[in-house]
Scaffold this motif. Structure first.
Motif, PDB file in Angstrom:
ATOM      1  N   MET A 176      44.162 -10.159  17.093  1.00 36.40           N
ATOM      2  CA  MET A 176      43.873 -10.368  18.506  1.00 36.40           C
ATOM      3  C   MET A 176      42.915 -11.535  18.696  1.00 36.40           C
ATOM      4  SD  MET A 176      44.345  -9.641  21.611  1.00 36.40           S
ATOM      5  CE  MET A 176      45.241  -8.100  21.530  1.00 36.40           C
ATOM      6  N   ALA A 177      41.971 -11.694  17.774  1.00 38.33           N
ATOM      7  CA  ALA A 177      41.025 -12.806  17.888  1.00 38.33           C
ATOM      8  C   ALA A 177      41.733 -14.145  17.836  1.00 38.33           C
ATOM      9  CB  ALA A 177      39.976 -12.706  16.781  1.00 38.33           C
ATOM     10  N   HIS A 178      42.770 -14.252  17.007  1.00 40.27           N
ATOM     11  CA  HIS A 178      43.547 -15.488  16.946  1.00 40.27           C
ATOM     12  C   HIS A 178      44.233 -15.751  18.284  1.00 40.27           C
ATOM     13  CE1 HIS A 178      43.427 -17.076  12.820  1.00 40.27           C
ATOM     14  NE2 HIS A 178      43.226 -15.821  12.443  1.00 40.27           N
ATOM     15  N   ARG A 179      44.775 -14.699  18.917  1.00 45.78           N
ATOM     16  CA  ARG A 179      45.436 -14.867  20.212  1.00 45.78           C
ATOM     17  C   ARG A 179      44.449 -15.344  21.271  1.00 45.78           C
ATOM     18  NH1 ARG A 179      49.033  -9.292  20.449  1.00 45.78           N
ATOM     19  NH2 ARG A 179      50.354  -9.735  18.625  1.00 45.78           N
ATOM     20  N   VAL A 180      43.268 -14.755  21.268  1.00 42.87           N
ATOM     21  CA  VAL A 180      42.248 -15.167  22.240  1.00 42.87           C
ATOM     22  C   VAL A 180      41.840 -16.610  21.998  1.00 42.87           C
ATOM     23  CG1 VAL A 180      39.881 -14.782  23.019  1.00 42.87           C
ATOM     24  CG2 VAL A 180      41.386 -12.817  22.602  1.00 42.87           C
ATOM     25  N   ALA A 181      41.579 -16.952  20.735  1.00 42.28           N
ATOM     26  CA  ALA A 181      41.127 -18.310  20.410  1.00 42.28           C
ATOM     27  C   ALA A 181      42.157 -19.356  20.820  1.00 42.28           C
ATOM     28  CB  ALA A 181      40.829 -18.415  18.917  1.00 42.28           C
ATOM     29  N   GLU A 182      43.440 -19.050  20.633  1.00 42.02           N
ATOM     30  CA  GLU A 182      44.492 -19.987  21.007  1.00 42.02           C
ATOM     31  C   GLU A 182      44.586 -20.156  22.524  1.00 42.02           C
ATOM     32  OE1 GLU A 182      47.946 -18.314  19.263  1.00 42.02           O
ATOM     33  OE2 GLU A 182      47.404 -18.861  17.210  1.00 42.02           O
ATOM     34  N   PHE A 183      44.172 -19.128  23.248  1.00 40.88           N
ATOM     35  CA  PHE A 183      44.324 -19.142  24.704  1.00 40.88           C
ATOM     36  C   PHE A 183      43.119 -19.760  25.418  1.00 40.88           C
ATOM     37  CE2 PHE A 183      44.301 -17.196  28.946  1.00 40.88           C
ATOM     38  CZ  PHE A 183      45.612 -17.434  29.346  1.00 40.88           C
ATOM     39  N   LEU A 184      41.963 -19.800  24.787  1.00 45.71           N
ATOM     40  CA  LEU A 184      40.753 -20.266  25.449  1.00 45.71           C
ATOM     41  C   LEU A 184      40.894 -21.697  25.947  1.00 45.71           C
ATOM     42  CD1 LEU A 184      37.851 -18.885  23.202  1.00 45.71           C
ATOM     43  CD2 LEU A 184      38.835 -17.891  25.273  1.00 45.71           C
ATOM     44  N   ASP A 185      40.235 -21.964  27.066  1.00 46.37           N
ATOM     45  CA  ASP A 185      40.206 -23.310  27.630  1.00 46.37           C
ATOM     46  C   ASP A 185      38.779 -23.611  28.065  1.00 46.37           C
ATOM     47  OD1 ASP A 185      40.430 -25.686  28.981  1.00 46.37           O
ATOM     48  OD2 ASP A 185      42.212 -25.118  30.106  1.00 46.37           O
TER      49      ASP A 185
END
Length: 358
Positions: free
Chosen positions: A210-219
């Protein structure tokens, strides 16, 4: 970017803290210093205040018991918001823990001024730089994991912004992690490289996927809770996720406006309408009618350049209506191309921090 739909909208309210990362736009809470608010029993007794007097002050409403041996002035405490109370608890609790305790997770986010859901502030979170021995108490949660560096913040050792973002991304719902992560990346200049390094360190810990998904989505361009939640909303609705913070220019290169988001080169721009309901939120010397007229002129200027404008409010973040309006706007934009153009706004200068390697 993934398209999975994680549960992301908690029932509790979202708050915006007012710590080092706070700006004028971050919400109603201020950040009073905790000096003089906290009374430790040992210091009070040394100052001549007996245990009986402490009990009388608590019973009479002058003091409030924060935790065993720690008290706060009730009159001031009653006016504090949830984040400020958590900050008070952090500054009261951590000095009594091991010197190796590092403020982390939600507690670190509060000290950095990142917005969090109220429900995530029940306990002070610290991390010990070791591999085992974590525990949960009534008001403290101790994590154990290797820590390479800390930030010296208000006299406390705190996990770095990048480490804090990854810890939150592993342990919080998707939307809550994105809101806090966007804010810290925006204020402290956290990059994808910084996050990738922390994700590599955390690759065997719970919640790393989940952390990878969040990191990819951050702006890091996202500059408010509403903007971050809006991006999550579009993801949930299966729409293209817009770019945050677009500067709109006229054909002659004149800056016309800055919009909350824009859908690439489609000609569709989005504005998160705060609908300021309270007089205390209005700009100095302005009425609600003044603000409404200003917003109307703003939208007319964008439409005059051929842009399709979609507005939504906080109340619509969990509805399907905004998605339908965006789809209609994208269809319309295929027939009417804008004469102006958009560039993504520059990021702010990162706030300086004192980092210490361990």
């Amino acid at each position: 970017m993934t398209a999975a739909n994680e549960p992301c909208t908690p029932s509790s309210a979202v708050i915006e803290t007012a710590g080092p990362a706070a700006t004028a736009s971050t919400g109603p809470e201020s950040a009073p210093a905790c000096d003089g608010l906290v009374h430790r029993r040992r210091d009070a007794v040394l100052g001549g205040v007996s245990d009986d007097e402490i009990r009388r002050r608590c019973a009479g409403g002058a003091w409030r018991r924060v935790r065993r041996g720690l008290y706060a002035d009730q009159a001031v405490y009653a006016d504090l918001g949830a984040a400020q109370r958590h900050r008070l608890l952090v500054e009261a609790v951590v000095p009594g823990l091991s010197v190796e305790a590092i403020v982390s997770h939600q507690s670190a986010a509060v000290l950095y001024g990142a917005p969090l859901w109220v429900s995530e502030l029940e306990r002070v979170c610290v991390t010990r730089n070791r591999r085992g021995g974590g525990r949960i108490r009534t008001d403290v949660k101790v994590h154990c994991a290797p820590v390479d560096a800390v930030v010296e913040l208000d006299g406390l050792a705190v996990t770095t912004p990048a480490r804090t973002i990854v810890d939150l991304a592993r342990t919080l719902p998707f939307e809550a992690a994105v809101v806090a992560g966007d804010a810290m990346a925006h204020q402290f200049g956290v990059t994808a490289i910084d996050l990738e390094a922390e994700l590599g360190t955390a690759k065997r810990r719970h919640g790393c996927t989940m952390a990878h998904r969040v990191a990819e989505f951050l702006d890091p361009h996202s500059a408010s809770v509403g903007e971050s939640r809006s991006r999550v909303m579009f993801r949930r609705l299966g729409l293209p996720v817009p770019l945050a913070r677009g500067e709109v220019y006229a054909p002659d290169g004149r800056l016309v406006d800055t919009v909350d988001c824009y859908f690439g080169d489609t000609g569709v721009v989005g504005i998160y309408d705060t609908r300021l309901p309270h007089r205390r939120h209005l700009p100095s010397g302005h009425t609600a009618c003044d603000v409404s007229r200003t917003e109307q002129r703003r939208e007319e200027a964008l439409r005059a350049l051929g842009f399709q404008v979609v507005r939504w409010t906080r109340a619509e973040l969990t509805s399907l209506e905004v998605g339908a309006r965006v789809r209609v706007a994208i269809q319309r934009a295929r027939r009417i191309r804008p004469t102006g153009f958009i560039r993504q706004a520059a990021l702010p200068v990162p706030r300086p921090l004192t980092v210490r390697r361990l």
